[in-house]
Design an enzyme around this catalytic site. Structure first.
Site: not given
Ligand code: GRF
Length: 202
Positions: A11-13, A62, A87-88, A90, A106
């Site tokens: 969840g860092s993003n 799905r 990770m799924r 859609l 990405h």
């Molecule tokens: C990130 O590297 C993003 O580019 C990829 O998954 C990762 C998610 O990281 N799609 P976080 O959970 O936001 O830390």
């Protein structure tokens, strides 16, 4: 602008979006976090920021999962869906319903290194640089129209951990920027090309 973040992991993003909003760099509200993993650290971050959390149960169908997700997004009146380590895959009907209104981030310069373990793939390929891509989501795996990319050099002695750190630092700037452009109605999708209108002060 009401956004949904979909995340399965650290969840860092999500955190970067929350912080950009708090700092006034992003005119949006994270109205809901949707996750398929209730134990994900993203859930802790959302709760800390008083963001509602919705769990997408681990289904096997799905189309059924897609209907559930779509109902959630409609309930929260979501303008933009931000995938952030979700990770799924859609369902096609969700992707179609949010055409031009769903983004992903990405950790590579797409179309290089799509799919899982993009950072590991770049190191294994021994390329001199990799990067970060923010793109609109289409039916494929990391194949949608590119909004924004930035290169990240691979340095001598880089490990997966050190390169991941530098890539994440870039991600945390790029994602809020792309979402802010969307909030300012500056992104238009013409066929598979994203146009970014210049900033106006009006
Ligand atoms: C990130 O590297 C993003 O580019 C990829 O998954 C990762 C998610 O990281 N799609 P976080 O959970 O936001 O830390």
């Amino acid at each position: 602008m009401r956004i949904a973040v979909l995340a399965s992991g650290h969840g860092s993003n999500l955190q970067a979006l929350i912080e950009a909003i708090a700092a006034g760099r992003l005119a949006a509200t994270v109205s809901v976090l949707v996750t398929d993993r209730p134990e994900a650290h993203a859930v802790v971050r959302a709760r800390r920021a008083a963001i509602p959390v919705e769990i997408l149960p681990a289904g096997h169908d799905r189309v059924h999962d897609g209907a559930l997700l779509m109902a959630m997004l409609q309930r929260y009146d979501i303008a933009l869906v931000c995938l952030a380590g979700f990770m799924r895959m859609l369902a096609g009907n969700v992707v179609a319903a949010y055409h031009g209104r769903m983004m992903n981030i990405h950790p590579a310069l797409l179309p290089q290194f799509p799919g899982l373990h993009a950072i590991r793939q770049a190191l294994a390929a021994a390329v001199p640089e990799t990067g970060v891509t923010v793109h609109f989501v289409d039916e494929g795996m990391d194949t949608g129209p590119v909004i924004l990319q930035q290169r990240v050099p691979i340095l001598p002695g880089d490990t997966e951990a050190s390169l991941t750190d530098r890539i994440h630092a870039v991600e945390h700037r790029l994602y809020p920027q792309a979402v802010q452009w969307f909030a300012e109605h500056r992104l238009t999708l013409e066929d598979r090309t994203v146009r970014i209108a210049p900033h106006t002060t009006a």
